[in-house]
Design an enzyme around this catalytic site. Structure first.
Site, PDB file in Angstrom:
ATOM      1  N   CYS A  60       0.816  -1.218   0.000  1.00  0.00           N
ATOM      2  CA  CYS A  60       0.000   0.000   0.000  1.00  0.00           C
ATOM      3  C   CYS A  60       0.848   1.266   0.000  1.00  0.00           C
ATOM      4  CB  CYS A  60      -0.900   0.021   1.236  1.00  0.00           C
ATOM      5  SG  CYS A  60      -1.823  -1.489   1.538  1.00  0.00           S
ATOM      6  N   CYS A 133      -1.980   2.443   3.432  1.00  0.00           N
ATOM      7  CA  CYS A 133      -2.668   1.361   4.134  1.00  0.00           C
ATOM      8  C   CYS A 133      -3.721   1.941   5.089  1.00  0.00           C
ATOM      9  CB  CYS A 133      -1.671   0.492   4.902  1.00  0.00           C
ATOM     10  SG  CYS A 133      -2.328  -1.129   5.386  1.00  0.00           S
ATOM     11  N   ASP A 134      -4.650   1.083   5.493  1.00  0.00           N
ATOM     12  CA  ASP A 134      -5.906   1.502   6.128  1.00  0.00           C
ATOM     13  C   ASP A 134      -5.785   2.620   7.157  1.00  0.00           C
ATOM     14  OD1 ASP A 134      -6.802  -0.548   4.599  1.00  0.00           O
ATOM     15  OD2 ASP A 134      -7.570  -1.764   6.225  1.00  0.00           O
ATOM     16  N   LYS A 135      -4.991   2.427   8.206  1.00  0.00           N
ATOM     17  CA  LYS A 135      -4.980   3.389   9.313  1.00  0.00           C
ATOM     18  C   LYS A 135      -4.187   4.640   8.994  1.00  0.00           C
ATOM     19  CE  LYS A 135      -7.287   0.232  11.254  1.00  0.00           C
ATOM     20  NZ  LYS A 135      -7.135  -0.688  10.125  1.00  0.00           N
ATOM     21  N   CYS A 205      -5.447  -2.439  -1.261  1.00  0.00           N
ATOM     22  CA  CYS A 205      -6.416  -3.436  -1.704  1.00  0.00           C
ATOM     23  C   CYS A 205      -7.489  -2.778  -2.583  1.00  0.00           C
ATOM     24  CB  CYS A 205      -7.063  -4.114  -0.511  1.00  0.00           C
ATOM     25  SG  CYS A 205      -5.891  -5.027   0.529  1.00  0.00           S
ATOM     26  N   GLU A 455      -8.619  -6.461  14.158  1.00  0.00           N
ATOM     27  CA  GLU A 455      -9.466  -6.670  12.998  1.00  0.00           C
ATOM     28  C   GLU A 455      -9.424  -8.159  12.655  1.00  0.00           C
ATOM     29  OE1 GLU A 455      -9.380  -3.564   9.802  1.00  0.00           O
ATOM     30  OE2 GLU A 455      -8.404  -5.190   8.730  1.00  0.00           O
ATOM     31  N   SER A 481     -12.524  -6.149   9.118  1.00  0.00           N
ATOM     32  CA  SER A 481     -11.915  -5.518   7.957  1.00  0.00           C
ATOM     33  C   SER A 481     -12.995  -4.947   7.061  1.00  0.00           C
ATOM     34  CB  SER A 481     -11.095  -6.556   7.192  1.00  0.00           C
ATOM     35  OG  SER A 481     -10.742  -6.074   5.914  1.00  0.00           O
TER      36      SER A 481
END
Length: 577
Positions: A60, A133-135, A205, A455, A481
């Site tokens: 990511c 990435c997510d966070k 993703c 998660e 997730s």
């Protein structure tokens, strides 16, 4: 005082960075800057931080350094002196399904805190931030709102989808295929093929999981340039977009705003929630939006999120519940297409400003019309309400979250089977020692109880891969997730460690989940529940040490964003403009 391009500075604003370069006693400071190769001319310009989470811990983040480099060119072209730095990223993919996942949500706070520390310590005048990435996305946006300096956020972009046996695939397919192998529905050599095909490029993703959801949120809040959210990570157009981000932050500095707290308002937060609902986005957004609001001094809770989800239709057919990925949205016109559909349907506030100076309505009206497949008009919605719902009842009085996008059945009732940790549940799933019709409960995984609010895509993907995705329900005070699908209810509040009703459940209790009625209840008498509460004792936990000890001591409840400070953030008076 002159502006950065020779124009008068807005309202006589004094640059914060002058505290590091002006005056006799700043000779040592200037020496440090000269040691980095800065000239007198460079030191006379505004200093702009350019932060990214670039590194080799996740695909990511591997496109972010080149984009940050382009932003620096844009800053310099706009009359500023860019100062690049990096902060951390924790890969949700690589930390999934083991104790490392406790560090994922914690990393959001570390990112925000570390950016605050650098910008305050060096008195930078503005900020451009790149997340992947997510966070990293909410972490950077939280820092921008906390600091309230001229700022532009940019997402690094998603990976291209893989192709396997004639269809688009993402890493979620690999997670679920593991369960299919365990169930005897797929061969290991087929899984090996899929593993090698599902993530063909660097980037985040591809589905409407947490990263892409929060990227759309960044546009809806006005913190990001229009068109930045859905462009794939490996497309060369991202270089030009990053340069524009650098130029834009300089214009914000010249014009005196809008600043992040001008952009993050109750109305723009409602717009962001509407985008999440309309796209069947990640349940994690309901955790991150209250946290971003908190940085602006706004109380925006899970109940506020729920109200918007309830009134907004699902109009985008995106994975995990649908068919398409971020690249498909980009090809029909990007996030602005969703904004146009929502504006025309009367579901968002068009008068909210953006970093470009245009309003959300301006952005939406300039966008292409929905294509009818990837994104529909609101009159042809996939569902009359959003893809995520908030459930309440005697089991989760402060709320819990369920993604209903793609669900065939939205009512479930069954007996409880309690697991005190993710590992205990995972062992049962691996062994397939669970029964259809069960409500599987994983507790002690909340923000404090974990600590870290893990998660649980590993568990949910295995269940789905085993063909049990809607034959059992899964309830937890931890997180799911954005890629999770099935009857999976997370963020149960209050959490078990705080004595929430989830802590009082026993094997065999019956739980009823009704997503239509937005309810979740344990079917036992109030007197029995009260007796259990009287007898309940907080479970013992050994010493933690390190960052998790500090986190557990500071973190608040999930329905308020799992934040770790009071929200009353101000600049030190003598640094104020």
């Amino acid at each position: 005082m002159e502006g950065t391009r020779g124009r008068p500075a807005a309202a006589g604003r004094r640059l914060r960075s002058r505290v590091t370069v002006e005056g006799l006693d700043r000779a040592p400071h200037r020496a440090f800057l000269r040691g980095m190769g800065l000239s007198d001319e460079a030191m006379a310009r505004p200093f702009i931080g350019v932060v990214s989470t670039h590194g080799e811990v996740t695909p990511c983040s591997m496109t972010l350094a080149p984009q940050a480099g382009e932003a620096k060119i844009g800053v310099a072209a706009g009359g500023g002196t860019p100062r690049e730095f990096t902060t951390i990223s924790v890969s949700d993919g690589l930390s999934m399904n083991h104790l490392g996942m406790r560090m994922s949500l914690v990393s959001r706070e570390i990112i925000a805190d570390s950016i605050e520390a650098v910008v305050r310590a060096h008195a930078y005048d503005g900020l451009v931030g790149f997340g992947g990435c997510d966070k990293t996305l909410p972490g950077i946006m939280m820092a921008m709102v906390r600091l309230n300096v001229p700022a532009v956020f940019q997402y690094g972009g998603s990976a291209l989808p893989g192709r396997w046996r004639g269809r688009d695939v993402t890493v979620l397919d690999a997670y679920e295929a593991v369960g299919a192998v365990m169930a005897g529905k797929m061969r290991e050599d087929e899984l090996a093929e899929l593993e090698r095909a599902c993530l063909p490029t660097i980037g985040s993703c591809g589905g409407q999981f947490t990263a892409n959801t929060m990227a759309m949120v960044s546009e809806a809040l006005g913190l990001a340039l229009p068109g930045s959210a859905m462009m794939p990570a490996v497309y060369e157009q991202r270089r030009a977009l990053a340069r524009r981000a650098g130029e834009t932050v300089m214009k914000l500095l010249d014009d005196g705003g809008p600043l992040p707290r001008d952009l993050v308002t109750r109305k723009s937060l409602e717009n962001a929630c509407a985008v999440v609902a309309a796209t069947g986005g990640s349940t994690n957004a309901a955790l991150h939006l209250p946290a971003i609001a908190h940085e602006a001094g706004l109380r925006f809770t899970l109940d506020d999120v729920a109200a918007v989800l309830e009134r907004t239709p699902l109009i985008a057919d995106l994975k995990p519940g649908g068919r398409f990925v971020a690249k498909d949205v980009y090809e029909i016109g990007g996030a602005a297409v969703v904004l146009r559909a929502l504006l025309e349907g009367g579901f968002i506030h068009g008068d909210c400003p953006t970093v470009t100076g245009a309003t959300i309505a301006d952005v939406a009206r300039a966008a292409s019309a929905p294509d009818g497949a990837v994104v529909r008009a609101t009159g042809q919605a996939l569902s009359p309400t959003g893809g995520v719902v908030v459930l309440k009842g005697n089991l989760c009085p402060d709320g819990a979250l369920l993604k209903v996008a793609g669900l065939k059945e939205v009512v479930f009732e069954g007996p409880v089977r309690v697991f005190e940790s993710e590992e205990a549940c995972m062992a049962a799933v691996r062994a397939r020692s669970y029964a259809a019709g069960s409500v599987m409960v994983i507790r002690n995984e909340g923000p404090k109880g974990g600590p870290g609010m893990r998660e649980m895509l590993g568990v949910t993907a295995l269940i789905y891969g085993q063909g049990m995705g809607e034959k059992v329900a899964l309830l937890t005070d931890g997180r799911f997730s954005g890629a999770t699908r099935g009857m999976c209810i997370g963020y149960a509040c209050p959490e078990a460690a705080a004595g929430g009703p989830i802590a009082l459940l026993k094997d065999g209790d019956r739980v009823r989940i009704d997503a239509r009625a937005r309810t979740i209840d344990v079917l036992i008498a109030d007197a029995e529940l009260a007796a259990r509460r009287t007898a309940w004792r907080s479970p013992a936990r050994g010493p933690l040490g390190g960052v998790l000890e500090k986190y557990a001591a500071a973190v608040g409840p999930a329905n308020l964003g799992a934040v770790t400070h009071s929200g009353n953030v101000q600049w030190i008076p003598d640094e104020s403009p």
